[in-house]
Design an enzyme around this catalytic site. Structure first.
Site, PDB file in Angstrom:
ATOM      1  N   GLY A 199       2.659  60.491  13.165  1.00  0.00           N
ATOM      2  CA  GLY A 199       1.570  60.986  14.016  1.00  0.00           C
ATOM      3  C   GLY A 199       0.847  62.214  13.470  1.00  0.00           C
ATOM      4  N   ASN A 254      15.666  61.431  19.420  1.00  0.00           N
ATOM      5  CA  ASN A 254      14.975  62.347  18.518  1.00  0.00           C
ATOM      6  C   ASN A 254      14.014  63.214  19.299  1.00  0.00           C
ATOM      7  OD1 ASN A 254      11.914  62.098  17.643  1.00  0.00           O
ATOM      8  ND2 ASN A 254      12.597  60.025  18.166  1.00  0.00           N
ATOM      9  N   ASN A 273      -1.206  57.931  19.986  1.00  0.00           N
ATOM     10  CA  ASN A 273       0.053  58.161  20.677  1.00  0.00           C
ATOM     11  C   ASN A 273      -0.273  58.996  21.917  1.00  0.00           C
ATOM     12  OD1 ASN A 273       2.511  59.005  21.576  1.00  0.00           O
ATOM     13  ND2 ASN A 273       3.083  60.102  19.713  1.00  0.00           N
ATOM     14  N   CYS A 327       1.977  62.416  24.596  1.00  0.00           N
ATOM     15  CA  CYS A 327       1.975  63.844  24.286  1.00  0.00           C
ATOM     16  C   CYS A 327       1.527  64.617  25.513  1.00  0.00           C
ATOM     17  CB  CYS A 327       1.012  64.162  23.159  1.00  0.00           C
ATOM     18  SG  CYS A 327       1.241  63.123  21.752  1.00  0.00           S
ATOM     19  N   LYS A 356      -0.998  53.388  22.018  1.00  0.00           N
ATOM     20  CA  LYS A 356       0.460  53.226  22.074  1.00  0.00           C
ATOM     21  C   LYS A 356       0.985  53.792  23.383  1.00  0.00           C
ATOM     22  CE  LYS A 356       4.635  54.045  19.406  1.00  0.00           C
ATOM     23  NZ  LYS A 356       5.109  54.469  18.087  1.00  0.00           N
ATOM     24  N   THR A 410      13.407  52.509  14.038  1.00  0.00           N
ATOM     25  CA  THR A 410      14.712  53.061  13.694  1.00  0.00           C
ATOM     26  C   THR A 410      15.468  52.216  12.665  1.00  0.00           C
ATOM     27  OG1 THR A 410      14.773  54.027  15.894  1.00  0.00           O
ATOM     28  CG2 THR A 410      16.872  53.849  14.748  1.00  0.00           C
TER      29      THR A 410
HETATM   30  C1  LIG Z   1      12.412  59.997  14.335  1.00  0.00           C
HETATM   31  C2  LIG Z   1      11.306  59.312  15.075  1.00  0.00           C
HETATM   32  C3  LIG Z   1      10.011  59.825  15.027  1.00  0.00           C
HETATM   33  C4  LIG Z   1       8.962  59.209  15.716  1.00  0.00           C
HETATM   34  N1  LIG Z   1       7.698  59.727  15.632  1.00  0.00           N
HETATM   35  C5  LIG Z   1       6.673  59.097  16.268  1.00  0.00           C
HETATM   36  C6  LIG Z   1       5.328  59.578  16.142  1.00  0.00           C
HETATM   37  O1  LIG Z   1       5.044  60.554  15.442  1.00  0.00           O
HETATM   38  N2  LIG Z   1       4.346  58.924  16.822  1.00  0.00           N
HETATM   39  C7  LIG Z   1       4.609  57.811  17.582  1.00  0.00           C
HETATM   40  O2  LIG Z   1       3.678  57.241  18.155  1.00  0.00           O
HETATM   41  N3  LIG Z   1       5.865  57.318  17.680  1.00  0.00           N
HETATM   42  C8  LIG Z   1       6.889  57.942  17.054  1.00  0.00           C
HETATM   43  N4  LIG Z   1       8.172  57.420  17.159  1.00  0.00           N
HETATM   44  C9  LIG Z   1       8.411  56.210  17.976  1.00  0.00           C
HETATM   45  C10 LIG Z   1       8.487  54.949  17.120  1.00  0.00           C
HETATM   46  O3  LIG Z   1       7.292  54.716  16.430  1.00  0.00           O
HETATM   47  C11 LIG Z   1       8.835  53.717  17.983  1.00  0.00           C
HETATM   48  O4  LIG Z   1       7.833  53.546  18.949  1.00  0.00           O
HETATM   49  C12 LIG Z   1      10.173  53.872  18.698  1.00  0.00           C
HETATM   50  O5  LIG Z   1      11.103  54.489  17.856  1.00  0.00           O
HETATM   51  C13 LIG Z   1      10.736  52.551  19.210  1.00  0.00           C
HETATM   52  O6  LIG Z   1      10.963  51.644  18.163  1.00  0.00           O
HETATM   53  P1  LIG Z   1      12.391  51.451  17.417  1.00  0.00           P
HETATM   54  O7  LIG Z   1      13.408  51.238  18.503  1.00  0.00           O
HETATM   55  O8  LIG Z   1      12.209  50.276  16.524  1.00  0.00           O
HETATM   56  O9  LIG Z   1      12.657  52.711  16.690  1.00  0.00           O
HETATM   57  C14 LIG Z   1       9.223  58.034  16.481  1.00  0.00           C
HETATM   58  C15 LIG Z   1      10.519  57.509  16.503  1.00  0.00           C
HETATM   59  C16 LIG Z   1      11.567  58.128  15.823  1.00  0.00           C
HETATM   60  C17 LIG Z   1      12.937  57.526  15.870  1.00  0.00           C
END
Ligand SMILES: Cc1cc2nc3c(=O)[nH]c(=O)nc-3n(C[C@H](O)[C@H](O)[C@H](O)COP(=O)(O)O)c2cc1C
Ligand SMILES: Cc1cc2nc3c(=O)[nH]c(=O)nc-3n(C[C@H](O)[C@H](O)[C@H](O)COP(=O)(O)OP(=O)(O)OC[C@H]3O[C@@H](n4cnc5c(N)ncnc54)[C@H](O)[C@@H]3O)c2cc1C
Ligand code: FES
Lengths: 259, 305
Positions: free
Chosen positions: B48, B71, B128, B131, B167, B268
């Site tokens: 992001g 996180n 996103n 926020c 999102k 993840t």
């Molecule tokens: C360490 C970490 C950092 C993330 N940073 C962002 C971000 O900057 N912007 C965003 O829209 N989602 C962020 N996410 C969310 C992921 O893009 C995703 O929507 C969420 O982890 C669910 O998917 P997953 O279960 O496959 O991880 C982050 C997730 C993790 C684990």
């Protein structure tokens, strides 16, 4: 990467030593490197989820070693892995200890922090460096692999908090007395010990490198979960990733209050 | 040659496959280039981006929980200017679609970042909205339907060139309302879900494991919630949905399709195995061939109730 578990030996109630065969890994590994290890062997199990970081403890003839202490899920599962089974891990990650041609160095290890120092000792001895090891533990159980270190170190000074082995006390006490003999200090162990060791080194203007632990999700610089705070030459605080710019850092630059 | 069963068209953009790495789990793409062939990915959603460089939250920021992780990175990023100057040129060398995930602390900031990115060599923008809105007392844009509408509407109005993905935050009682708001405000697509708010406490120290106290839960633990939300959204909106949440293998991808997804993001799982997205692509190819399916989107919304 994948490798075959050649041995997975219980050293005492807390510690295990695993030996893994993988030529490709061994060819890339340098002292200071770590790897992310998948603690269980099944692709369809998602718990524990993340891989676990471990330092390269030593390498020899196509095999590398991990010295590990039992903490939680991951390390307990590792301890159950049978000989001859296949285990998955990343390639060697992170930066490495630097060697600037010092004639005599001190290594300071606390507990399982001793792990990466064995590989470093092997390397430095090959470079013709004289090494003294300061090795501290809480109890006698924390003092391991002394025979291995004897191959590379001129003096081994052991301390335990209960006094059952070596001198009673903490490892920085004997180090303080001898500090002026050394061109460089390498340290790995609990943060309090690293901070105290760094203080002694800095007061005596001796360069110090320490290897730090942080919780890691990716181990490859993507998640930003493992930051270390350093002070740069202008006094500004910089964020570094323990997994990419570390795990080895110039101790004198670390902002200990933030760790 | 006939069209690949995995190729999809998302808002006019041709993706060679529907596997996109999720924001925040793949850095700026560059971090993984040492380990995998980025060219094989359908797309990358980058960490992001905001108007100004942001240093994020205090440590500790992450903790593993059962089949997942928490996180609270705090949206640390290099800022839009540095992203364009330093990261994008490297990323553009790869043959994959670039989705720029972005955020702001006010409607104005969202608009500003989107306008800048609208004129860059990127494929899609992903807002996103999980926020906090600093001007409105820190309530997340994505948890108030009116704020969701306003921020999407104003951003969409300000950009001309790039499709806008919104999102959604799962931390709401009824995701359908938010999907509808995003669509009415002009969103070209929806991605869902972001992380679920969670918490974990160390019983020895009695302190939360994460300095921010709470963190976003991700990983396989959240997949059923994500599937349910994609399903509800599919019944509510007409724009394409990108399914996200706990995907670990190709079967999970198919499940998201059945619920209503047109593409998916892998988050993840990249931490667990950096090669996982490529493996999922290979496995999907085999699956499509075995089942003799013309295109993966044939599965979209085909859950039988
Ligand atoms: C360490 C970490 C950092 C993330 N940073 C962002 C971000 O900057 N912007 C965003 O829209 N989602 C962020 N996410 C969310 C992921 O893009 C995703 O929507 C969420 O982890 C669910 O998917 P997953 O279960 O496959 O991880 C982050 C997730 C993790 C684990
Ligand atoms: C660069 C590096 C090198 C390391 N080298 C060694 C080594 O050689 N030998 C050894 O025994 N240990 C080493 N550690 C610590 C080791 O990673 C943890 O003890 C281990 O991850 C604990 O996992 P667990 O599932 O048993 O514990 P749990 O408490 O169940 O783990 C929960 C989560 O916290 C993380 N975690 C817990 N303790 C630590 C810790 N001290 N450091 C980092 N993450 C932690 C785990 O990885 C996991 O994600 C190293 C850590 C780092 C960062
Ligand atoms: S562990 Fe992910 S950036 Fe260091």
């Amino acid at each position: 990467m994948k490798g075959k578990v050649v041995s997975n030996t219980k050293l005492n109630d807390k510690y295990y030593l695993m030996e893994i065969e993988c030529e490709e890994f061994v060819n890339k590994a340098k002292p200071g490197h770590f790897m992310m290890v998948k603690a269980q062997q099944y692709d369809y199990l998602y718990d524990p989820l993340l891989r676990r970081p471990f330092g390269v403890c030593d390498i020899e003839r196509g095999r590398f070693k991990i010295l590990y202490v039992l903490i939680g899920k991951g390390t307990n599962l590792l301890s159950q892995i049978k000989i001859n089974s296949t285990i998955e891990f990343s390639e060697p990650l992170g930066n490495t200890f630097k060697y600037n041609g010092g004639k005599k160095v001190a290594m300071v290890g606390g507990g399982v922090g001793i792990a990466p120092l064995l590989f470093l000792a092997r390397y430095l001895k090959n470079q013709g460096t004289e090494i003294d090891l300061y090795y501290g533990g809480k109890t006698e159980d924390d003092i391991l692999m002394i025979d291995e270190f004897k191959k590379y170190c001129s003096h081994i000074i052991v301390t335990t908090e209960n006094g059952k082995v070596g001198q009673k006390g903490i490892v920085t006490e004997p180090l303080q007395k001898n500090i002026l003999q050394y061109d460089k200090i390498y340290a790995c162990g609990p943060k309090k010990m690293l901070e105290a060791t760094t203080k002694i080194a800095v007061e005596n203007k001796i360069p110090i490198e320490v290897s730090l632990d942080e919780r890691m999700a990716c181990g490859m610089g993507a998640c930003l979960g493992c930051l270390i705070y350093l002070k740069n030459d202008n006094g500004e605080i910089e964020q570094k990733r323990c997994c990419v710019e570390g795990p080895v850092f110039d101790g004198s630059k670390i902002v200990w209050s933030n760790q | 040659m006939s069209k690949s069963p995995l190729s999809i068209n998302l808002c006019g953009i041709e993706f060679k496959n529907p596997i996109i790495t999720a924001s925040g789990t793949f850095g700026y793409g560059i971090e993984y280039s040492r380990f995998i062939d980025i060219n094989k990915l359908g797309g990358i959603s980058v960490k992001g981006i905001s108007l100004k460089e942001t240093s994020g939250n205090k440590m500790p920021r992450i903790m593993e929980t059962n089949a997942g992780m928490l996180n609270a990175i705090g949206l640390q990023n290099v800022g839009v200017e540095k992203f364009i100057k330093e990261k994008l040129p490297i990323l553009k060398k790869y043959d994959t679609k670039i989705i720029v995930n972005f955020w702001g602390k006010s409607v104005e900031e969202y608009v500003e970042v989107a306008k800048i990115l609208d004129n860059e060599n990127v494929d899609m923008l992903e807002m996103n909205i999980s926020c906090p809105n600093i001007k409105e007392g820190g309530i997340a844009f994505g948890t108030d339907p009116k704020m969701t509408y306003t921020v999407v509407y104003e951003t969409k109005k300000a950009i001309k060139n790039k499709p806008l993905i919104v999102k959604l935050s799962p931390n709401v009682t009824d995701i359908k309302i938010f999907g509808k708001m995003a669509q009415e405000a002009g969103a070209d697509a929806i991605s869902a879900i972001n992380t679920l708010l969670g918490m974990a406490i160390n019983i020895e120290t009695k302190k939360p494991y994460i300095s921010n106290i709470t963190g976003g839960l991700s990983g396989p633990a959240i997949k059923p919630v994500a599937i349910r939300m994609v399903y509800e959204l599919f019944k509510t909106v007409d724009i394409p949905i990108i399914g996200i949440g706990g995907i670990m293998n190709y079967k999970d991808v198919i499940e998201f399709y059945l619920a209503g997804a047109k593409a998916v993001q892998i988050g993840t799982a990249n931490f667990v195995n950096p090669e996982i997205s490529l493996k999922i692509i290979d496995d999907l190819e085999k699956y499509m061939a075995d089942k003799n399916i013309e295109n993966i989107t044939d599965f979209t919304g085909k859950v039988e109730i």
